[in-house]
Design an enzyme around this catalytic site. Structure first.
Site, PDB file in Angstrom:
ATOM      1  N   HIS A 122      24.673 -11.667 -49.040  1.00 19.71           N
ATOM      2  CA  HIS A 122      24.059 -12.415 -47.957  1.00 19.71           C
ATOM      3  C   HIS A 122      23.405 -13.652 -48.563  1.00 19.71           C
ATOM      4  O   HIS A 122      22.933 -13.631 -49.697  1.00 19.71           O
ATOM      5  CB  HIS A 122      23.013 -11.531 -47.271  1.00 19.71           C
ATOM      6  CG  HIS A 122      22.411 -12.121 -46.027  1.00 19.71           C
ATOM      7  ND1 HIS A 122      21.469 -13.127 -46.066  1.00 19.71           N
ATOM      8  CD2 HIS A 122      22.601 -11.822 -44.719  1.00 19.71           C
ATOM      9  CE1 HIS A 122      21.104 -13.426 -44.822  1.00 19.71           C
ATOM     10  NE2 HIS A 122      21.774 -12.667 -43.989  1.00 19.71           N
ATOM     11  N   ASP A 194      18.728  -5.861 -52.618  1.00 19.20           N
ATOM     12  CA  ASP A 194      18.544  -6.348 -51.252  1.00 19.20           C
ATOM     13  C   ASP A 194      18.850  -5.176 -50.324  1.00 19.20           C
ATOM     14  O   ASP A 194      20.007  -4.850 -50.059  1.00 19.20           O
ATOM     15  CB  ASP A 194      19.483  -7.521 -50.984  1.00 19.20           C
ATOM     16  CG  ASP A 194      19.463  -7.997 -49.537  1.00 19.20           C
ATOM     17  OD1 ASP A 194      18.741  -7.391 -48.713  1.00 19.20           O
ATOM     18  OD2 ASP A 194      20.195  -8.943 -49.223  1.00 19.20           O
ATOM     19  N   GLN A 197      19.924  -3.963 -45.287  1.00 18.77           N
ATOM     20  CA  GLN A 197      20.809  -3.093 -44.513  1.00 18.77           C
ATOM     21  C   GLN A 197      20.766  -1.648 -45.006  1.00 18.77           C
ATOM     22  O   GLN A 197      21.154  -0.738 -44.268  1.00 18.77           O
ATOM     23  CB  GLN A 197      22.249  -3.610 -44.582  1.00 18.77           C
ATOM     24  CG  GLN A 197      22.445  -5.001 -44.032  1.00 18.77           C
ATOM     25  CD  GLN A 197      22.056  -5.131 -42.567  1.00 18.77           C
ATOM     26  OE1 GLN A 197      22.016  -4.150 -41.823  1.00 18.77           O
ATOM     27  NE2 GLN A 197      21.763  -6.344 -42.141  1.00 18.77           N
ATOM     28  N   LYS A 220      14.699  -5.341 -39.209  1.00 20.59           N
ATOM     29  CA  LYS A 220      15.915  -4.525 -39.278  1.00 20.59           C
ATOM     30  C   LYS A 220      15.573  -3.037 -39.389  1.00 20.59           C
ATOM     31  O   LYS A 220      16.475  -2.196 -39.350  1.00 20.59           O
ATOM     32  CB  LYS A 220      16.772  -4.953 -40.470  1.00 20.59           C
ATOM     33  CG  LYS A 220      17.261  -6.393 -40.379  1.00 20.59           C
ATOM     34  CD  LYS A 220      18.176  -6.735 -41.535  1.00 20.59           C
ATOM     35  CE  LYS A 220      18.501  -8.228 -41.588  1.00 20.59           C
ATOM     36  NZ  LYS A 220      19.245  -8.715 -40.416  1.00 20.59           N
ATOM     37  N   CYS A 361      26.065 -15.019 -42.385  1.00 18.62           N
ATOM     38  CA  CYS A 361      25.340 -15.537 -43.554  1.00 18.62           C
ATOM     39  C   CYS A 361      25.930 -14.983 -44.844  1.00 18.62           C
ATOM     40  O   CYS A 361      25.216 -14.667 -45.802  1.00 18.62           O
ATOM     41  CB  CYS A 361      23.852 -15.201 -43.465  1.00 18.62           C
ATOM     42  SG  CYS A 361      22.993 -16.046 -42.135  1.00 18.62           S
TER      43      CYS A 361
END
Length: 437
Positions: A122, A194, A197, A220, A361
């Site tokens: 991303h 990261d 998600q 999120k 993105c």
């Protein structure tokens, strides 16, 4: 698989669960949300926590008033809840940020050397590192091959940090993070994950895995109140200049100098987002409680979705690796003969189904797939098997019969023509006539 035996059963109640939206052909229908990966709705427990705290909201840390003391305790308790959620090691701190992008930019300013990244990331985990020495490793067709390429890169030239996605925001595929952490440490590098998600779908144990840093966003994680997290080893955070210079980040100020506080306060200057931190902590508590059942619920729904899409002629589901060991509830796909934006507009206007379309993105990853844009259906705690079946039926109908309404593209976005839905029709009437190219 009791979580999904009832087709209408959601694992948890989220805001907007009973939302009905207008259809372009007239009437209304229950909204089916498949856009959790962009921003998840608030859990009921999260909304309740914010409502409970609102009367006591006040400035934190230095107020003597009762609301200020309550707000301070809630804010610092939220930090400890996040620590527990991530199972932080003893030398790891939790810094509250605005979101994942903010957290990664903060960390990028602290890294004392090069950062190695993959070309599938991303943009939030790709762009910040360019300012401090970014080295890009192209992924292979397999996870095993990709790990070999990372190994080769780290062996060829030392790096301070390896920055990887926990779960792809496009395909949901999960990397073997414990193995990558060991690899980074073997070469003298640290690792940041990261987890924007990953955190909503899988438990993260920093102590057991050895992961040095992790970042994620509240919006999120069913806590859309403007807070995010950077958690990790404090030495780099203590050595770096404050992310923002201001009140709360200092222990003493003169007209000539400032003595900066240690992390986490060193990087939390200004009035913090108390409500956002409390909301995020409430979401962490719920996800910890639901961890096992949530993963079972999600796997069943994801298998149902992917299997159904793969059974429709002309639909292609996207995957990065042939041997990826796990996948969270995200499925990206294309439909032959239809632009992604047109499909998304059709699903929304005629079926009250929300998906994401575009490049997510992650432009280099979409370029690897050889496509400009795709569709993404993402699953969350409020999703049901009935929602999955509605989406599959709508895609089948599109492939077999095409849309039943006209659509045109204007300023890069597809819209129904005419737009009849309340709240959108007036806006369409004020705008320029859409182009049809």
């Amino acid at each position: 698989m009791t979580a999904v035996l009832d087709p209408t059963c959601a694992l948890a109640r989220v805001s907007g669960a009973d939302l009905r939206v207008p259809l372009v052909q007239g009437g209304t229908r229950d909204y089916a949300n498949f856009d959790y990966a962009a921003s998840a709705p608030a859990l009921a427990q999260v909304a309740d926590r914010v409502t409970e705290l609102l009367p006591y909201y006040a400035s934190v840390h230095r107020g003597a008033g009762y609301p200020s003391r309550i707000s301070t305790r809630c804010y610092e308790a939220a930090r400890e809840t996040v620590r527990d959620f991530l199972r932080c090691a003893g030398d790891q701190e939790v810094v509250f940020t605005r979101n994942t992008t903010d957290a990664l930019n903060l960390l990028a300013a602290c890294v004392p050397g090069d950062t190695v990244v993959l070309d599938i990331e991303h943009h939030a985990n790709f762009l910040p590192w360019a300012r401090r020495g970014r080295r890009v490793v192209p992924v292979a067709d397999t996870v095993t091959g990709t790990i070999d390429r990372i190994d080769t890169e780290l062996r060829a030239k030392p790096a301070a940090l390896l920055a990887v996605t926990g779960a792809s925001n496009v395909t949901g595929e999960v990397l073997p993070l414990t193995e990558l952490t060991a690899l980074a440490h073997h070469h003298g590098a640290r690792i940041v994950v990261d987890a924007a998600q990953l955190a909503p779908h899988r438990s993260i144990d920093l102590c057991a895995t050895g992961i040095d840093y992790v970042v994620f966003s509240g919006h999120k994680l069913y806590a859309p109140f403007g807070a995010g997290v950077l958690a990790g080893r404090r030495d780099w955070l203590d050595a770096a200049p404050p992310y923002l210079a201001g009140g709360g980040a200092v222990t003493e100020v003169t007209t000539e100098s400032a003595a900066w506080a240690d992390a986490p306060h060193r990087h939390e200057a200004g009035s913090p987002n108390v409500l956002g931190a409390a909301a995020l902590a409430a979401a962490c508590e719920v996800l910890t409680e639901l961890a096992a059942s949530a993963e079972e619920h999600e796997r069943a729904l994801t298998d149902r979705l992917r299997g159904g899409l793969e059974g429709i002629a002309g639909v292609r589901c996207l995957r990065i690796w042939a041997d990826s060991p796990d996948c969270v509830g995200i499925v990206a796909f294309t439909v032959d003969g239809f632009e992604a934006g047109r499909v998304a507009a059709y699903l929304s206007a005629e079926h009250a189904i929300g998906v994401r379309d575009g490049r997510f993105c992650a432009h280099p990853l979409l370029a690897r797939f050889g496509i400009y844009a795709a569709l993404r259906a993402s699953i969350g705690l409020g999703a049901t098997a009935a929602d999955i079946d509605r989406l599959l039926d709508a895609v089948r109908s599109l492939v077999a019969h095409g849309p039943q309404w006209n659509y045109a593209r204007s300023d890069g976005q597809w819209d129904p023509v005419p737009e009849t839905r309340p709240g959108l029709a007036a806006e369409a009437a004020r705008g320029a006539a859409p182009c049809t190219t």
